[in-house]
Motif scaffolding. Structure first.
Motif, PDB file in Angstrom:
ATOM      1  N   LEU A 162       0.855  -1.183   0.000  1.00 50.12           N
ATOM      2  CA  LEU A 162       0.000   0.000   0.000  1.00 50.12           C
ATOM      3  C   LEU A 162       0.889   1.230   0.000  1.00 50.12           C
ATOM      4  O   LEU A 162       1.738   1.385   0.884  1.00 50.12           O
ATOM      5  N   ALA A 163       0.715   2.089  -0.998  1.00 54.39           N
ATOM      6  CA  ALA A 163       1.454   3.357  -1.016  1.00 54.39           C
ATOM      7  C   ALA A 163       0.607   4.423  -0.343  1.00 54.39           C
ATOM      8  O   ALA A 163      -0.570   4.581  -0.657  1.00 54.39           O
ATOM      9  N   LEU A 164       1.230   5.137   0.608  1.00 56.05           N
ATOM     10  CA  LEU A 164       0.547   6.229   1.302  1.00 56.05           C
ATOM     11  C   LEU A 164       1.213   7.529   0.871  1.00 56.05           C
ATOM     12  O   LEU A 164       2.386   7.772   1.173  1.00 56.05           O
ATOM     13  N   LEU A 165       0.447   8.325   0.144  1.00 53.51           N
ATOM     14  CA  LEU A 165       1.003   9.537  -0.460  1.00 53.51           C
ATOM     15  C   LEU A 165       0.415  10.775   0.198  1.00 53.51           C
ATOM     16  O   LEU A 165      -0.577  10.713   0.915  1.00 53.51           O
ATOM     17  N   GLY A 166       1.040  11.906  -0.093  1.00 55.06           N
ATOM     18  CA  GLY A 166       0.530  13.190   0.416  1.00 55.06           C
ATOM     19  C   GLY A 166       1.663  14.185   0.481  1.00 55.06           C
ATOM     20  O   GLY A 166       2.830  13.804   0.579  1.00 55.06           O
ATOM     21  N   ARG A 167       1.283  15.463   0.456  1.00 50.87           N
ATOM     22  CA  ARG A 167       2.292  16.526   0.465  1.00 50.87           C
ATOM     23  C   ARG A 167       3.038  16.588   1.801  1.00 50.87           C
ATOM     24  O   ARG A 167       2.633  15.967   2.779  1.00 50.87           O
ATOM     25  N   ASN A 168       4.067  17.432   1.851  1.00 47.92           N
ATOM     26  CA  ASN A 168       4.748  17.751   3.117  1.00 47.92           C
ATOM     27  C   ASN A 168       3.707  18.141   4.155  1.00 47.92           C
ATOM     28  O   ASN A 168       2.847  18.981   3.865  1.00 47.92           O
ATOM     29  N   GLY A 169       3.824  17.558   5.321  1.00 44.00           N
ATOM     30  CA  GLY A 169       2.937  17.968   6.415  1.00 44.00           C
ATOM     31  C   GLY A 169       1.542  17.366   6.345  1.00 44.00           C
ATOM     32  O   GLY A 169       0.671  17.696   7.161  1.00 44.00           O
ATOM     33  N   ALA A 170       1.298  16.447   5.405  1.00 40.59           N
ATOM     34  CA  ALA A 170      -0.042  15.860   5.261  1.00 40.59           C
ATOM     35  C   ALA A 170      -0.408  14.944   6.424  1.00 40.59           C
ATOM     36  O   ALA A 170      -1.580  14.677   6.664  1.00 40.59           O
ATOM     37  N   GLY A 171       0.629  14.436   7.120  1.00 40.94           N
ATOM     38  CA  GLY A 171       0.364  13.547   8.248  1.00 40.94           C
ATOM     39  C   GLY A 171       0.865  12.127   8.032  1.00 40.94           C
ATOM     40  O   GLY A 171       0.541  11.219   8.814  1.00 40.94           O
TER      41      GLY A 171
END
Ligand SMILES: Nc1ncnc2c1ncn2[C@@H]1O[C@H](COP(=O)(O)OP(=O)(O)OP(=O)(O)O)[C@@H](O)[C@H]1O
Ligand SMILES: [Mg+2]
Length: 238
Positions: A34-43
């Motif tokens: 599972l890839a968990l993506l998100g910007r800087n600071g997304a958590g």
């Protein structure tokens, strides 16, 4: 479902009075990446900290192989089979490569095909070549490989990788990608946190995106690849 290795429900996380994760639900099947993506600071790191019990207050339920670990401490969680490759490559710099690995090695009872030092050296020939060097003398990419190998030697049920490609030269990113693919192909269940979308999509069975502490997308890599608006809205343009 018997093949579910990790089940996270309604996870909230707090640093002091700061509420960072707002009800995250995630499931991981055996052998899945599972890839968990998100910007800087997304958590993303906060999610990893919350499920490993590190440095953050959490509420919600977390089950590892069907066992509730939501009240367990970090050591118990590690012993229950959560393997962590933290963001930022933490090797023991004055120990040799071999010592860095030996220090972690642990085979839970009843394990059928455990990772051993020999197996790790076979899968990571660069580490075998440098087994007597101090870890602090390795390149950033080699240190990343060492931390991944060290986590594998704990024989985890779930391997958590927090931005393994961060700050690496392009050819090392390819090497780390190859290794993560091999590890996945050996049946290890993996949560891969990444900002490098290409790296993540090349390996992922499923993708989830965090934005300001909330899950805003869960689906297949194809769903994400074909929807530029999702990428623009939650990941920025690459
Ligand atoms: N120890 C801490 N104390 C207080 N706030 C924190 C702490 N660590 C992170 N935060 C805050 O929590 C939010 C989520 O941070 P987090 O490190 O989980 O993001 P991330 O998605 O891992 O980002 P990156 O891609 O930069 O690693 C941010 O607003 C951050 O400022
Ligand atoms: Mg992070």
């Amino acid at each position: 479902m018997g093949s579910e290795v990790l089940a996270v429900q309604d996870l909230h996380a707090f640093y002091g009075g700061s509420h960072v994760l707002h009800g995250v639900d995630l499931r991981l099947q055996k052998g899945e990446l599972l890839a968990l993506l998100g910007r800087n600071g997304a958590g993303k790191t906060t999610f990893i900290n919350a499920i490993t019990g590190l440095g953050v207050r959490r509420t919600g339920t977390i089950a590892l192989n069907g066992i509730d670990i939501s009240k367990a401490d970090p050591e118990e969680i590690a012993m229950s089979g959560m393997g962590l490759v933290p963001q930022g490559r933490h090797v023991f710099p004055s120990l040799t490569v071999r010592e860095n690995l030996v220090i972690a090695a642990r085979v839970p009872t009843g394990h059928k095909a455990p990772w051993t030092l020999e197996r790790a050296f076979k899968s990571f020939p660069r580490l075998q070549e440098r087994h007597n060097q101090n870890a602090g003398a390795l390149s950033g990419g080699e240190q990343q490989l060492l931390v991944i190998a060290r986590a594998l030697l704990t024989n985890p049920s779930v391997l958590l990788l927090d931005e393994p490609s961060e700050g690496l030269a392009p050819q090392m990113v390819d090497e780390v990608q190859r290794i993560v693919r091999d590890v996945k192909n050996e049946g290890v269940s993996i949560v891969l946190v990444e900002q490098n979308i290409r790296f993540a999509l090349a390996l992922a069975d499923r993708v989830a995106i965090l934005n300001t502490g909330r899950l805003v997308f869960a689906g297949s890599p194809e769903d994400l690849r074909t929807d530029n608006s999702l990428i623009d809205a939650h990941l920025g343009v690459h």
